[in-house]
Structure formats: structure tokens, C-alpha cells
Enzyme design. Sequence first.
Site, PDB file in Angstrom:
ATOM      1  N   ASP A   1      -9.958  -6.043  -5.851  1.00 53.06           N
ATOM      2  CA  ASP A   1     -11.032  -5.438  -5.058  1.00 53.06           C
ATOM      3  C   ASP A   1     -12.343  -6.107  -5.488  1.00 53.06           C
ATOM      4  O   ASP A   1     -12.664  -7.199  -5.031  1.00 53.06           O
ATOM      5  CB  ASP A   1     -10.991  -3.929  -5.313  1.00 53.06           C
ATOM      6  CG  ASP A   1     -11.979  -3.141  -4.483  1.00 53.06           C
ATOM      7  OD1 ASP A   1     -12.201  -3.513  -3.326  1.00 53.06           O
ATOM      8  OD2 ASP A   1     -12.534  -2.150  -4.995  1.00 53.06           O
TER       9      ASP A   1
ATOM     10  N   GLU B   1      -0.469  -7.716 -10.208  1.00 54.31           N
ATOM     11  CA  GLU B   1      -1.458  -6.673  -9.899  1.00 54.31           C
ATOM     12  C   GLU B   1      -1.240  -6.169  -8.475  1.00 54.31           C
ATOM     13  O   GLU B   1      -0.705  -6.880  -7.620  1.00 54.31           O
ATOM     14  CB  GLU B   1      -2.868  -7.281 -10.103  1.00 54.31           C
ATOM     15  CG  GLU B   1      -4.045  -6.406  -9.779  1.00 54.31           C
ATOM     16  CD  GLU B   1      -4.135  -5.101 -10.574  1.00 54.31           C
ATOM     17  OE1 GLU B   1      -3.164  -4.325 -10.539  1.00 54.31           O
ATOM     18  OE2 GLU B   1      -5.192  -4.861 -11.177  1.00 54.31           O
ATOM     19  N   ASP B   2      -1.660  -4.950  -8.230  1.00 54.90           N
ATOM     20  CA  ASP B   2      -1.492  -4.390  -6.883  1.00 54.90           C
ATOM     21  C   ASP B   2      -2.540  -4.919  -5.903  1.00 54.90           C
ATOM     22  O   ASP B   2      -2.217  -5.295  -4.780  1.00 54.90           O
ATOM     23  CB  ASP B   2      -1.504  -2.853  -6.910  1.00 54.90           C
ATOM     24  CG  ASP B   2      -2.719  -2.258  -7.640  1.00 54.90           C
ATOM     25  OD1 ASP B   2      -3.591  -3.019  -8.113  1.00 54.90           O
ATOM     26  OD2 ASP B   2      -2.787  -1.024  -7.736  1.00 54.90           O
TER      27      ASP B   2
ATOM     28  N   ARG C   1       1.690   7.032  -4.043  1.00 53.00           N
ATOM     29  CA  ARG C   1       2.225   5.790  -4.619  1.00 53.00           C
ATOM     30  C   ARG C   1       3.618   5.450  -4.096  1.00 53.00           C
ATOM     31  O   ARG C   1       3.990   4.279  -4.015  1.00 53.00           O
ATOM     32  CB  ARG C   1       2.315   5.905  -6.154  1.00 53.00           C
ATOM     33  CG  ARG C   1       0.980   5.934  -6.867  1.00 53.00           C
ATOM     34  CD  ARG C   1       1.201   5.720  -8.357  1.00 53.00           C
ATOM     35  NE  ARG C   1       0.056   6.121  -9.159  1.00 53.00           N
ATOM     36  CZ  ARG C   1      -1.007   5.356  -9.411  1.00 53.00           C
ATOM     37  NH1 ARG C   1      -1.090   4.156  -8.885  1.00 53.00           N
ATOM     38  NH2 ARG C   1      -1.995   5.794 -10.155  1.00 53.00           N
TER      39      ARG C   1
ATOM     40  N   LYS D   1      -0.958   1.670 -13.028  1.00 51.07           N
ATOM     41  CA  LYS D   1       0.364   2.005 -12.537  1.00 51.07           C
ATOM     42  C   LYS D   1       0.654   1.342 -11.211  1.00 51.07           C
ATOM     43  O   LYS D   1       1.784   1.254 -10.759  1.00 51.07           O
ATOM     44  CB  LYS D   1       0.470   3.531 -12.337  1.00 51.07           C
ATOM     45  CG  LYS D   1       0.149   4.339 -13.548  1.00 51.07           C
ATOM     46  CD  LYS D   1       0.081   5.842 -13.134  1.00 51.07           C
ATOM     47  CE  LYS D   1      -0.485   6.663 -14.257  1.00 51.07           C
ATOM     48  NZ  LYS D   1      -0.762   8.050 -13.834  1.00 51.07           N
ATOM     49  N   GLY D   2      -0.431   0.881 -10.543  1.00 46.72           N
ATOM     50  CA  GLY D   2      -0.331   0.472  -9.148  1.00 46.72           C
ATOM     51  C   GLY D   2       0.656  -0.648  -8.865  1.00 46.72           C
ATOM     52  O   GLY D   2       1.233  -0.700  -7.779  1.00 46.72           O
TER      53      GLY D   2
ATOM     54  N   ASP E   1      -2.610   4.312  -5.113  1.00 47.70           N
ATOM     55  CA  ASP E   1      -2.812   5.760  -5.005  1.00 47.70           C
ATOM     56  C   ASP E   1      -4.216   6.116  -4.557  1.00 47.70           C
ATOM     57  O   ASP E   1      -5.140   5.296  -4.603  1.00 47.70           O
ATOM     58  CB  ASP E   1      -2.606   6.396  -6.377  1.00 47.70           C
ATOM     59  CG  ASP E   1      -3.777   6.114  -7.327  1.00 47.70           C
ATOM     60  OD1 ASP E   1      -4.096   4.915  -7.510  1.00 47.70           O
ATOM     61  OD2 ASP E   1      -4.376   7.067  -7.841  1.00 47.70           O
TER      62      ASP E   1
ATOM     63  N   LYS F   1      -8.783  -7.948  -1.318  1.00 52.09           N
ATOM     64  CA  LYS F   1      -9.920  -7.614  -0.439  1.00 52.09           C
ATOM     65  C   LYS F   1     -11.054  -8.574  -0.769  1.00 52.09           C
ATOM     66  O   LYS F   1     -11.957  -8.230  -1.540  1.00 52.09           O
ATOM     67  CB  LYS F   1     -10.416  -6.193  -0.731  1.00 52.09           C
ATOM     68  CG  LYS F   1      -9.592  -5.059  -0.191  1.00 52.09           C
ATOM     69  CD  LYS F   1     -10.359  -3.758  -0.482  1.00 52.09           C
ATOM     70  CE  LYS F   1      -9.462  -2.565  -0.432  1.00 52.09           C
ATOM     71  NZ  LYS F   1     -10.137  -1.338  -0.949  1.00 52.09           N
TER      72      LYS F   1
ATOM     73  N   PHE G   1      -9.790   1.418   2.398  1.00 49.18           N
ATOM     74  CA  PHE G   1      -9.081   1.987   1.258  1.00 49.18           C
ATOM     75  C   PHE G   1      -7.624   2.193   1.622  1.00 49.18           C
ATOM     76  O   PHE G   1      -7.303   2.869   2.582  1.00 49.18           O
ATOM     77  CB  PHE G   1      -9.711   3.302   0.810  1.00 49.18           C
ATOM     78  CG  PHE G   1      -9.244   3.704  -0.557  1.00 49.18           C
ATOM     79  CD1 PHE G   1      -9.848   3.179  -1.688  1.00 49.18           C
ATOM     80  CD2 PHE G   1      -8.167   4.577  -0.704  1.00 49.18           C
ATOM     81  CE1 PHE G   1      -9.395   3.519  -2.959  1.00 49.18           C
ATOM     82  CE2 PHE G   1      -7.712   4.920  -1.979  1.00 49.18           C
ATOM     83  CZ  PHE G   1      -8.332   4.395  -3.100  1.00 49.18           C
ATOM     84  N   VAL G   2      -6.734   1.582   0.837  1.00 51.67           N
ATOM     85  CA  VAL G   2      -5.303   1.635   1.159  1.00 51.67           C
ATOM     86  C   VAL G   2      -4.513   2.355   0.063  1.00 51.67           C
ATOM     87  O   VAL G   2      -4.908   2.374  -1.102  1.00 51.67           O
ATOM     88  CB  VAL G   2      -4.717   0.212   1.369  1.00 51.67           C
ATOM     89  CG1 VAL G   2      -5.261  -0.403   2.645  1.00 51.67           C
ATOM     90  CG2 VAL G   2      -5.009  -0.686   0.164  1.00 51.67           C
TER      91      VAL G   2
HETATM   92  P1  IMP Z   1     -11.221  -4.179  -9.136  1.00 52.16           P
HETATM   93  O1  IMP Z   1     -11.512  -4.217 -10.592  1.00 52.16           O
HETATM   94  O2  IMP Z   1     -12.380  -3.638  -8.355  1.00 52.16           O
HETATM   95  O3  IMP Z   1     -10.723  -5.473  -8.561  1.00 52.16           O
HETATM   96  O4  IMP Z   1     -10.154  -3.050  -8.947  1.00 52.16           O
HETATM   97  C1  IMP Z   1      -8.822  -3.232  -8.957  1.00 52.16           C
HETATM   98  C2  IMP Z   1      -8.141  -1.895  -9.056  1.00 52.16           C
HETATM   99  O5  IMP Z   1      -8.798  -0.893  -8.264  1.00 52.16           O
HETATM  100  C3  IMP Z   1      -6.753  -1.991  -8.494  1.00 52.16           C
HETATM  101  O6  IMP Z   1      -5.839  -2.356  -9.497  1.00 52.16           O
HETATM  102  C4  IMP Z   1      -6.512  -0.609  -7.949  1.00 52.16           C
HETATM  103  O7  IMP Z   1      -5.956   0.208  -8.958  1.00 52.16           O
HETATM  104  C5  IMP Z   1      -7.888  -0.088  -7.583  1.00 52.16           C
HETATM  105  N1  IMP Z   1      -8.139  -0.204  -6.122  1.00 52.16           N
HETATM  106  C6  IMP Z   1      -8.983  -1.065  -5.509  1.00 52.16           C
HETATM  107  N2  IMP Z   1      -8.958  -0.919  -4.169  1.00 52.16           N
HETATM  108  C7  IMP Z   1      -8.048   0.047  -3.936  1.00 52.16           C
HETATM  109  C8  IMP Z   1      -7.552   0.634  -2.712  1.00 52.16           C
HETATM  110  O8  IMP Z   1      -7.922   0.293  -1.577  1.00 52.16           O
HETATM  111  N3  IMP Z   1      -6.616   1.609  -2.876  1.00 52.16           N
HETATM  112  C9  IMP Z   1      -6.148   2.014  -4.106  1.00 52.16           C
HETATM  113  N4  IMP Z   1      -6.585   1.481  -5.252  1.00 52.16           N
HETATM  114  C10 IMP Z   1      -7.524   0.511  -5.170  1.00 52.16           C
HETATM  115 MG    MG Z   2      -4.599  -1.047 -10.531  1.00 49.80          MG
END
Ligand code: IMP
Ligand code: MG
Length: 172
Positions: free
Chosen positions: A99, A95-96, A161, A39-40, A155, A127, A148-149
Site C-alpha cells: 500500500d 506479502e499480501d 480473511r 497474518k495477511g 482483513d 496499490k 480497500f480490499v
Molecule cells: P503499507 O506499509 O502501507 O504498504 O501496508 C501494508 C499492509 O497494510 C498490508 O500488509 C496490509 O496488512 C495492510 N493493508 C493495506 N491496504 C489494505 C487493504 O486494502 N485491505 C487490507 N489490508 C490492507
Molecule cells: Mg499485512
Amino acid sequence: MALRTLISEDQIQQRIREIGAQIDADYPDGTLYLICILKGACFFLADLARAVRRDTYIDFMSISSYGKEKTSSGEVKIIKDLDISLEGADVLIVEDIIDTGITLNYLISVLKSRQPKSVRVATLLDKPSRRLKPVDAAYIGFPIPDEFVVGYGLDFAEKYRNLREVCVLEPD
Ligand code: IMP
Ligand code: MG
């Protein structure tokens, strides 16, 4: 928990206008398929779609790699798939945040297997210090430190959100 503004509403909107102009320059013709990762990325999709001038299709995908935890479980699952076919399409995944990169690394390979013309990624936040899997994002709103944001779609346990800015969530 306390909120500290990291990126203001004005900074977000200004950067999205710049990315929109860049996208228009990079895709001179044809329809651009904007794939919003729920949803982000919903607010980023809404603003980015209106910052580009070219024809777009919009579709949504829901993927889970996180529960209510702050850290990745390392598992990726498609919860809701696309309604449209991507064959021959210029695809832009919206994508939001990137990470660990686990979600997008997996998703890019899934979408590439559907015979699109091209697949690129637009992420509001990145990040880079947290990366476990490589992801090449063509459009990055803001690189941020390992904090963490929340807000502007992001969220913590489904909360925050609807904040208009991106904030760091800190313990009191
Ligand atoms: P990844 O697979 O670790 O790159 O994760 C990506 C997903 O993790 C993003 O689409 C977010 O939904 C969630 N996420 C990663 N870091 C944060 C954060 O700092 N705040 C909120 N959601 C996060
Ligand atoms: Mg996400």
C-alpha cells in the site's frame, strides 16, 4: 458494509501458478526461503509455496504498521521475528499487499542486514497510487486501484480473511 468481488478465486489461483513457474525459472537451484508476513499473506504463502517446485524453507514474521484503522500509522514494529538464519539465503518475502510501502521498505532493509544472498518480494496485490516509500517487488499478482480490499488473507478489523476471493469493502 457490502462486498464486491474484485478478483475471483480462479483468477487468483491462475496467477499464482504463473508466478510459481516464474519463480522456478528465476531460481534454478538452491533452497528458496519463503518469508510469510503474518497474518495477511498466510493463504498466498500456502498456495504460492505449492506452486513452486524447488526446495523451500518457510518461516513467518509478524509486523505491525496498522491498528484497526484503514490507514497507516506510519509506524513499523516487529512483533514476531524469524526462527531461521538468513545468512547466504535466497529470500523471498511473501506479502499480501503493498500500500504505502512503509512496511516492506523497512522490512527489506532489516532482512538485507542479515547477510542473505538475495532478497526479493512477492506480493499478491499492489496499490501503486498509494506509495509513499519505494518498494521494488519482483512478483506482483495484481495491481489494483486505491480501494480497500478484504479476503484471501486480507482483513478489516480481523474479519473477512477466509473469503476465497478478493473483494472491495464498500459502505452500504
Ligand atoms: P503499507 O506499509 O502501507 O504498504 O501496508 C501494508 C499492509 O497494510 C498490508 O500488509 C496490509 O496488512 C495492510 N493493508 C493495506 N491496504 C489494505 C487493504 O486494502 N485491505 C487490507 N489490508 C490492507
Ligand atoms: Mg499485512
